[in-house]
Design a protein around this motif. Sequence first.
Motif, PDB file in Angstrom:
ATOM      1  N   UNK A 444       0.819  -1.211   0.000  1.00 51.93           N
ATOM      2  CA  UNK A 444       0.000   0.000   0.000  1.00 51.93           C
ATOM      3  C   UNK A 444       0.848   1.254   0.000  1.00 51.93           C
ATOM      4  N   UNK A 445       0.287   2.332  -0.528  1.00 57.87           N
ATOM      5  CA  UNK A 445       1.005   3.606  -0.554  1.00 57.87           C
ATOM      6  C   UNK A 445       1.041   4.267   0.813  1.00 57.87           C
ATOM      7  N   UNK A 446       0.099   3.929   1.671  1.00 55.28           N
ATOM      8  CA  UNK A 446       0.060   4.465   3.023  1.00 55.28           C
ATOM      9  C   UNK A 446      -0.447   3.370   3.945  1.00 55.28           C
ATOM     10  N   UNK A 447      -0.270   3.521   5.248  1.00 54.34           N
ATOM     11  CA  UNK A 447      -0.754   2.496   6.174  1.00 54.34           C
ATOM     12  C   UNK A 447      -2.259   2.310   6.045  1.00 54.34           C
ATOM     13  N   UNK A 448      -2.748   1.109   6.332  1.00 55.49           N
ATOM     14  CA  UNK A 448      -4.197   0.884   6.257  1.00 55.49           C
ATOM     15  C   UNK A 448      -4.944   1.738   7.277  1.00 55.49           C
ATOM     16  N   UNK A 449      -6.143   2.175   6.899  1.00 60.64           N
ATOM     17  CA  UNK A 449      -7.008   2.892   7.831  1.00 60.64           C
ATOM     18  C   UNK A 449      -7.837   1.864   8.590  1.00 60.64           C
ATOM     19  N   UNK A 450      -7.813   1.948   9.901  1.00 57.77           N
ATOM     20  CA  UNK A 450      -8.440   0.956  10.766  1.00 57.77           C
ATOM     21  C   UNK A 450      -9.853   1.418  11.122  1.00 57.77           C
ATOM     22  N   UNK A 451     -10.846   0.584  10.828  1.00 56.39           N
ATOM     23  CA  UNK A 451     -12.235   0.947  11.099  1.00 56.39           C
ATOM     24  C   UNK A 451     -12.922  -0.178  11.855  1.00 56.39           C
ATOM     25  N   UNK A 452     -13.926   0.192  12.630  1.00 58.62           N
ATOM     26  CA  UNK A 452     -14.737  -0.780  13.350  1.00 58.62           C
ATOM     27  C   UNK A 452     -16.054  -0.987  12.635  1.00 58.62           C
ATOM     28  N   UNK A 453     -16.321  -2.245  12.289  1.00 53.63           N
ATOM     29  CA  UNK A 453     -17.654  -2.650  11.856  1.00 53.63           C
ATOM     30  C   UNK A 453     -18.123  -3.674  12.895  1.00 53.63           C
ATOM     31  N   UNK A 454     -18.470  -4.896  12.490  1.00 54.26           N
ATOM     32  CA  UNK A 454     -18.681  -5.923  13.514  1.00 54.26           C
ATOM     33  C   UNK A 454     -17.325  -6.391  14.049  1.00 54.26           C
ATOM     34  N   UNK A 455     -16.292  -6.243  13.219  1.00 54.14           N
ATOM     35  CA  UNK A 455     -14.912  -6.532  13.607  1.00 54.14           C
ATOM     36  C   UNK A 455     -14.090  -5.270  13.391  1.00 54.14           C
ATOM     37  N   UNK A 456     -12.796  -5.330  13.751  1.00 50.19           N
ATOM     38  CA  UNK A 456     -11.854  -4.264  13.414  1.00 50.19           C
ATOM     39  C   UNK A 456     -11.199  -4.660  12.104  1.00 50.19           C
ATOM     40  N   UNK A 457     -11.352  -3.826  11.092  1.00 52.94           N
ATOM     41  CA  UNK A 457     -10.907  -4.214   9.757  1.00 52.94           C
ATOM     42  C   UNK A 457     -10.222  -3.069   9.031  1.00 52.94           C
ATOM     43  N   UNK A 458      -9.448  -3.382   7.980  1.00 52.43           N
ATOM     44  CA  UNK A 458      -8.787  -2.336   7.193  1.00 52.43           C
ATOM     45  C   UNK A 458      -9.749  -1.771   6.154  1.00 52.43           C
ATOM     46  N   UNK A 459      -9.981  -0.482   6.212  1.00 54.49           N
ATOM     47  CA  UNK A 459     -10.878   0.145   5.254  1.00 54.49           C
ATOM     48  C   UNK A 459     -10.205   0.141   3.877  1.00 54.49           C
ATOM     49  N   UNK A 460     -10.844  -0.485   2.923  1.00 54.54           N
ATOM     50  CA  UNK A 460     -10.265  -0.553   1.583  1.00 54.54           C
ATOM     51  C   UNK A 460      -9.342  -1.733   1.366  1.00 54.54           C
ATOM     52  N   UNK A 461      -9.195  -2.611   2.361  1.00 54.09           N
ATOM     53  CA  UNK A 461      -8.419  -3.831   2.177  1.00 54.09           C
ATOM     54  C   UNK A 461      -6.957  -3.694   2.552  1.00 54.09           C
ATOM     55  N   UNK A 462      -6.202  -4.773   2.288  1.00 53.93           N
ATOM     56  CA  UNK A 462      -4.765  -4.841   2.586  1.00 53.93           C
ATOM     57  C   UNK A 462      -4.025  -5.299   1.333  1.00 53.93           C
TER      58      UNK A 462
END
Length: 470
Positions: A444-462
Motif C-alpha cells: 500500500x502507498x500508506x498504512x491501512x485505515x483501521x475501522x470498526x464494523x462488527x470486527x476491526x478491519x482495514x478500510x479498503x483492504x490490505x
Amino acid sequence: MSNRVTAPAATAAAEAPAGRPFRAPAPVPHSQPLGFASFIRTASRNPIEIWGTRAFKEPYIRGAWLGVPNIVVNDPAGIRHCLVENAKNYVMQPLRQRILRPLLRDGLLTAEGELWRRTRKAIAPIFTPRHISGFTEQMEARSVLFAENLAARSEGRTVDASHEMTLLTFDILQETLFSGDIASEPEGFARSTRDFLGSMGRVDPLDLLNAPAFLPRLRRLRGRKSMNFFRSLIAETIAKRREKIARDPDGTPHDLLTLLIKAEGLSNEEIEDNIITFIGAGHETTARSLAWTLYLLSQAPDERALVEKEIDEVLPTLTHPSQWADRLVHTKAAFEEAMRLYPPAPSLNRTALRADRVGDVDIPAGSTLLVMPWLVHRHEMLWDRPDHFIPARFLPENRDKIDRYQYLPFGVGPRVCIGASFAIQEGVIALALLLRHLRFDYDGRKPPEVVQRITVQPDGGLPMRLSRRR
C-alpha cells in the motif's frame, strides 16, 4: 460521553527496522471532547475514533449519553467483577442489540435469558476438544488447497489479503459447517455471504439517538434483500440435510450442521439463527485476524523470520494438525498479538440491572457498562509499548504475565465465545500453510485505515504482494 474525541486518519507507519518493534497503525486519540453532532458523525462512521487519550490511560472513566450514565471499565479486576463474578447483573446493551439482533435474531451472540442458556447448553457439546480435533484435518486440507491455488493465480502480483483471507476462511467454513453441501453454487453462496456481512455491524445515527425501532435504518435497509436471500439459502440447506439424515444416517457428513440438527432442544429457526451467527461472528472474525497477522508480519521482518524458521523446522515433525497450535508457538503468538492489536470483538457492552460498584466507581442501575477490548488491549496501564507488535508477549514462558482479564479477544465470563478454540486452531493451521511456501509483503502507498464494523478491519483492504519463499 464527554471524554470521547475525534481522531484523524491512521498514523503513518513504516516497516520496523531490524531489532525494533513495529508500531501498528490505529486512529490517533485526541485530548478534546467531541460536540454532540461531531460525536454522531464519528460514531456512525468509525466508532473506534471516538476515544480520547484518557481512555487509554485511566482504569475507569465516567460519562453520560442522552442522560444515561456510561462507565468505561479498563481495570482487569473491574472487568472480572462485572462480567464474571456479578455477570447476572449485566445484560446485553440495547444499542448493540439494535444493531445485531435484526440480523442474527436468536443466535447465541444475541439471545438472552433462558433462551441463551438453553441454546448454549445445546451447542456446547459441539465444540468439545474431540470434535475440534476432527475439524483440524478439514482445516488443513482446505488451507493447503487454497495456498496452492493462490500461488498459482497470484504469484508476483498484488492481492487484497483481507479479501483472500475471507475466501480462505469461507472455504474452511463451508467444509467444517456444511461439508460443501449447500443449497447453492459455492460462488453464489460466497457472494450472498459477502453481501450479508456487508450489512452487519454498521451503526446508524438513529441507533445512537435511541430512535424507535419502527423508524427505518437506511444503512441496513440496503442489506435487507441480501439478508432475506441469505436466510432462504440457509433454510434450504438445513431442509436438504434433514432429508439426507432421514434417508441415509450413516452416510451423512459429521459436520457442524449435522451436530446442530442433532442437538437437543433447538428449533429449525434457532438452528438457522446459529448457523448465521457462526458465519457472521466466526468466519468474519478469523478472516480479519489472519489478514492483520499477515500485514503485521510483513512490517516486522525479524518476527516473520522467527515464524518462517519455526514452520520450516517444526511443522514436518508433527503428525496431526491438532498438534500445531501447541507446538508452533511463534506462529500462534503472532496470531494472538494481532488479535490484541486488532481485537475481533472490539466492544463488550452491557446494561446494569441493579446498582453496583467497581473500584471507587458507582454504577447506577440502568447505566451502560463499556468494556472495550480495543481500549484494554492498547491500555498504557496494562501493556509495555501497547501500540507495538511484540508477539513474544504470548510465548509460553511469558503468558503468565498477562492477566486473564486484560486480554479479551473472545470476550470473557459466561458469554465467552464458544468457538474460541476452533478459531485458534483454524488461525494457526491457516497461517502455517500459507507461510510455508508463500510470503506476503505490504504494497500500500500508506498504512491501512483501521475501522470498526462488527470486527476491526482495514478500510479498503490490505494490498500485499505475493511471492514464493521456496
